[in-house]
Design an enzyme around this catalytic site. Structure first.
Site, PDB file in Angstrom:
ATOM      1  N   ASP A 192       0.874  -3.105  -2.966  1.00  0.00           N
ATOM      2  CA  ASP A 192      -0.853  -3.392  -3.584  1.00  0.00           C
ATOM      3  C   ASP A 192      -1.301  -2.177  -2.899  1.00  0.00           C
ATOM      4  O   ASP A 192      -1.686  -1.791  -2.000  1.00  0.00           O
ATOM      5  CB  ASP A 192      -1.431  -4.492  -2.645  1.00  0.00           C
ATOM      6  CG  ASP A 192      -0.517  -5.721  -2.877  1.00  0.00           C
ATOM      7  OD1 ASP A 192       0.655  -5.926  -3.081  1.00  0.00           O
ATOM      8  OD2 ASP A 192      -0.963  -6.824  -3.201  1.00  0.00           O
ATOM      9  N   HIS A 217       0.076  -7.534   2.317  1.00  0.00           N
ATOM     10  CA  HIS A 217      -0.461  -6.253   2.693  1.00  0.00           C
ATOM     11  C   HIS A 217       0.086  -5.834   4.101  1.00  0.00           C
ATOM     12  O   HIS A 217      -0.179  -4.663   4.558  1.00  0.00           O
ATOM     13  CB  HIS A 217      -2.135  -6.311   2.617  1.00  0.00           C
ATOM     14  CG  HIS A 217      -2.501  -6.373   1.318  1.00  0.00           C
ATOM     15  ND1 HIS A 217      -3.850  -5.897   1.090  1.00  0.00           N
ATOM     16  CD2 HIS A 217      -2.339  -6.682   0.063  1.00  0.00           C
ATOM     17  CE1 HIS A 217      -4.190  -6.192  -0.038  1.00  0.00           C
ATOM     18  NE2 HIS A 217      -3.203  -6.663  -0.794  1.00  0.00           N
ATOM     19  N   HIS A 223      -5.251 -11.578  -8.115  1.00  0.00           N
ATOM     20  CA  HIS A 223      -6.589 -10.828  -8.442  1.00  0.00           C
ATOM     21  C   HIS A 223      -6.589 -10.268  -9.809  1.00  0.00           C
ATOM     22  O   HIS A 223      -7.497  -9.743 -10.047  1.00  0.00           O
ATOM     23  CB  HIS A 223      -6.796  -9.954  -7.404  1.00  0.00           C
ATOM     24  CG  HIS A 223      -7.029 -10.529  -6.010  1.00  0.00           C
ATOM     25  ND1 HIS A 223      -7.935 -11.557  -5.635  1.00  0.00           N
ATOM     26  CD2 HIS A 223      -6.631  -9.948  -4.790  1.00  0.00           C
ATOM     27  CE1 HIS A 223      -7.904 -11.770  -4.570  1.00  0.00           C
ATOM     28  NE2 HIS A 223      -7.199 -11.024  -3.893  1.00  0.00           N
ATOM     29  N   HIS A 243       1.565  -9.145  -1.739  1.00  0.00           N
ATOM     30  CA  HIS A 243       0.411  -9.882  -1.540  1.00  0.00           C
ATOM     31  C   HIS A 243      -0.109  -9.756  -0.068  1.00  0.00           C
ATOM     32  O   HIS A 243      -1.177  -9.839   0.066  1.00  0.00           O
ATOM     33  CB  HIS A 243       0.676 -11.321  -2.011  1.00  0.00           C
ATOM     34  CG  HIS A 243      -0.565 -12.228  -1.619  1.00  0.00           C
ATOM     35  ND1 HIS A 243      -1.609 -12.067  -2.329  1.00  0.00           N
ATOM     36  CD2 HIS A 243      -0.747 -13.361  -0.646  1.00  0.00           C
ATOM     37  CE1 HIS A 243      -2.548 -13.143  -1.637  1.00  0.00           C
ATOM     38  NE2 HIS A 243      -1.910 -13.750  -0.809  1.00  0.00           N
ATOM     39  N   GLU A 280      -2.943  -4.818  -7.995  1.00  0.00           N
ATOM     40  CA  GLU A 280      -3.884  -5.817  -8.139  1.00  0.00           C
ATOM     41  C   GLU A 280      -5.175  -5.692  -7.122  1.00  0.00           C
ATOM     42  O   GLU A 280      -6.020  -6.558  -7.524  1.00  0.00           O
ATOM     43  CB  GLU A 280      -3.175  -7.372  -7.621  1.00  0.00           C
ATOM     44  CG  GLU A 280      -2.977  -7.455  -6.116  1.00  0.00           C
ATOM     45  CD  GLU A 280      -3.291  -8.778  -5.361  1.00  0.00           C
ATOM     46  OE1 GLU A 280      -3.416  -9.496  -6.176  1.00  0.00           O
ATOM     47  OE2 GLU A 280      -3.196  -8.745  -4.314  1.00  0.00           O
ATOM     48  N   ASN A 281      -4.946  -4.642  -6.383  1.00  0.00           N
ATOM     49  CA  ASN A 281      -6.399  -4.511  -5.458  1.00  0.00           C
ATOM     50  C   ASN A 281      -7.134  -2.939  -5.826  1.00  0.00           C
ATOM     51  O   ASN A 281      -7.531  -2.357  -5.020  1.00  0.00           O
ATOM     52  CB  ASN A 281      -5.946  -4.605  -4.103  1.00  0.00           C
ATOM     53  CG  ASN A 281      -5.476  -5.941  -3.611  1.00  0.00           C
ATOM     54  OD1 ASN A 281      -4.073  -5.993  -3.592  1.00  0.00           O
ATOM     55  ND2 ASN A 281      -6.144  -6.669  -3.439  1.00  0.00           N
TER      56      ASN A 281
END
Ligand SMILES: [Fe+2]
Ligand SMILES: [Fe+2]
Length: 260
Positions: A8, A177, A68, A175, A39-40
């Site tokens: 991510d 992290h 997200h 997800h 996604e981030n």
């Protein structure tokens, strides 16, 4: 076949970290494909067309997403038309974007499947049944397959690894992290890692400025989150596989970026 998968990417700092470190990683490891979880990518939550284009502009072959994916409504048309971005395949079928894509290079075809777990994150269908359907869909069209299992619970990700062992080249988790120390090739030839981790500021709380995250934990009030700017790292895995699609090695890449 060598595949670099990057965990991510969080905010502008994560994007700059990737931009700074990717050329050196390419030179050292010569990946045939680079796939990045984005996604981030936009301000720490979600992705926009601009940030997606920025990542693809670094020569990234495909982007995966997660819970997200739909944070920014402006990205929906881009998800519909850009084949190099996938959101979880087990989201509602009529929702923006796709959950599977195929990347082709030098006679190799890499199927990329994005899945969402169901524990502490929402999905429309079981990721286990969904990935079976996705693999039937890809049958005969790919030489290699990468699955990004975007999920909170380690149990769900470990179970997915065993579900897919011998059926895909790599099943990697995203997800949380936080990278897990369990990267290995499972006995059937699937490279596996429960969580690849995050590309972004290690000085925060999974990407958020630590004083803001702490304030929310300490006061339980509605604190607005900002992305941390401290201590950027790249978290990734390098997978090697034979022409038969079976993985032979997986190596974690955890490295700080000097952006000064
Ligand atoms: Fe994330
Ligand atoms: Fe996530």
């Amino acid at each position: 076949m060598r595949l670099l998968f990057v965990g991510d990417v969080v905010g502008g700092l994560g994007r700059r970290t990737l931009a700074a470190l990717l050329p050196g990683l390419r030179e050292r490891h010569r990946p045939d494909f680079v796939v990045v979880n984005g996604e981030n990518a936009a301000g720490g939550v979600g992705i926009t067309e601009r940030t997606a284009r920025e990542l693809l502009g670094l020569g990234v072959d495909a982007l995966t997403l997660g819970n997200h994916a739909f944070r920014h409504t402006e990205v929906y048309p881009f998800l519909d038309r850009e084949e190099r971005i996938v959101r979880p395949a087990n989201y509602p079928r009529a929702s923006p974007g796709r959950g599977i894509t195929v990347l082709e290079r030098d006679g190799m075809a890499l199927g990329v499947i994005n899945l969402s777990g169901t524990l502490f994150v929402a999905a429309a269908r079981s990721p286990f049944a969904e990935v079976d359907a996705a693999l039937s869909d890809l049958r005969g069209r790919t030489t290699h397959v990468l699955v990004d299992m975007h999920a909170e619970a380690t149990s769900e990700k470990v179970a997915m690894g065993w579900h897919l062992d011998g059926r895909v080249t790599a099943c990697v988790g995203t997800h949380t992290h936080v990278p897990t120390a369990d990267a290995r090739v499972l006995p059937g030839g699937t490279a596996y890692c429960t969580d690849v981790g995050m590309t972004g500021p290690r000085g925060g709380v999974i990407g958020v400025k630590r004083e803001l995250a702490l304030e929310r934990f300490l006061t339980m009030t509605n604190v607005r989150f900002d992305t941390s700017t401290e201590d950027p790292w790249i978290n990734a895995v390098l997978v090697e596989a034979g022409p038969d699609g079976r993985a032979t090695a997986i190596e974690q890449i955890l490295a700080p970026a000097d952006l000064a």
